[in-house]
Design an enzyme around this catalytic site. Structure first.
Site, PDB file in Angstrom:
ATOM      1  N   HIS A  82       0.848  -1.202   0.000  1.00  0.00           N
ATOM      2  CA  HIS A  82       0.000   0.000   0.000  1.00  0.00           C
ATOM      3  C   HIS A  82       0.882   1.249   0.000  1.00  0.00           C
ATOM      4  O   HIS A  82       0.637   2.201  -0.748  1.00  0.00           O
ATOM      5  CB  HIS A  82      -0.868   0.069   1.267  1.00  0.00           C
TER       6      HIS A  82
ATOM      7  N   LYS B 135     -17.877  -5.927   8.236  1.00  0.00           N
ATOM      8  CA  LYS B 135     -16.635  -6.622   8.581  1.00  0.00           C
ATOM      9  C   LYS B 135     -16.094  -6.088   9.897  1.00  0.00           C
ATOM     10  O   LYS B 135     -16.102  -4.884  10.135  1.00  0.00           O
ATOM     11  CB  LYS B 135     -15.569  -6.395   7.502  1.00  0.00           C
TER      12      LYS B 135
ATOM     13  N   ARG C 197      -1.751  -6.042  -8.374  1.00  0.00           N
ATOM     14  CA  ARG C 197      -0.744  -7.052  -8.055  1.00  0.00           C
ATOM     15  C   ARG C 197      -0.624  -8.098  -9.152  1.00  0.00           C
ATOM     16  O   ARG C 197       0.450  -8.594  -9.416  1.00  0.00           O
ATOM     17  CB  ARG C 197      -1.095  -7.751  -6.740  1.00  0.00           C
TER      18      ARG C 197
ATOM     19  N   SER D 119      -3.245  -7.364   3.039  1.00  0.00           N
ATOM     20  CA  SER D 119      -3.447  -7.229   4.481  1.00  0.00           C
ATOM     21  C   SER D 119      -3.924  -8.543   5.082  1.00  0.00           C
ATOM     22  O   SER D 119      -3.509  -8.919   6.179  1.00  0.00           O
ATOM     23  CB  SER D 119      -4.476  -6.129   4.777  1.00  0.00           C
TER      24      SER D 119
END
Length: 163
Positions: free
Chosen positions: A17, A41, A90, A127
């Site tokens: 990040h 969440k 990514r 993460s």
């Protein structure tokens, strides 16, 4: 003034990040980091804790502003007159989803999305992966900034003590 936003949950912020935020900070006058709130969440860190960590590790750039946001990212952009979203990619699998989001965001508001390829060093990093490795006692010191590692280690110890 050229402005962009780097959105994410950042639970916690990783070196991947940070790589994207740093690179965006060199391209834009102001980079807003939008910590997106997902009430469905339960994060490892509160939104306030995440914002604090991001502010600490991006302070050296001098042009990063950190804010929380709940709702559509395009509304965040519209409210602040931000014309661009910067997203790190990514892998090809990221592109499929992110392209759909970029097209939807552009259709809703005209906001452009710029894709930045992640440094190969961080191409596997997320993460979720950091939290999973840390939960089992693995070394994630090379994956997160030092202040984040300290808080992550402490939080994992607190969670382990609760069980």
């Amino acid at each position: 003034m050229r402005r962009a936003v780097c959105p994410g949950s950042f639970d916690p912020i990783t070196n991947g990040h940070l790589d994207i935020i740093e690179r965006a900070s060199k391209l834009y006058d102001v980079v807003h980091v939008a910590v997106l709130i997902n009430k469905s969440k339960r994060g490892l860190f509160t939104v306030e804790e995440r914002m604090g960590m991001i502010e600490e590790v991006t302070a050296c750039y001098g042009n990063v502003q950190v804010e929380a946001h709940h709702g559509l990212l395009v509304d965040f952009c519209r409210d602040r007159e931000i014309p661009a979203i910067v997203k790190g990619l990514r892998a090809v699998s990221d592109f499929d989803y992110e392209l759909q989001m970029a097209q939807m965001n552009h259709g809703l508001s005209g906001v452009e999305t710029l894709f930045v390829p992640t440094s190969p060093t961080y191409s596997f990093l997320s993460s979720s992966l950091v939290k999973e490795v840390a939960a089992y006692g693995g070394d994630v010191g090379h994956l997160v900034p030092a202040p984040v590692l300290e808080r992550l280690t402490r939080r994992m110890a607190e969670r382990a003590a609760e069980q």
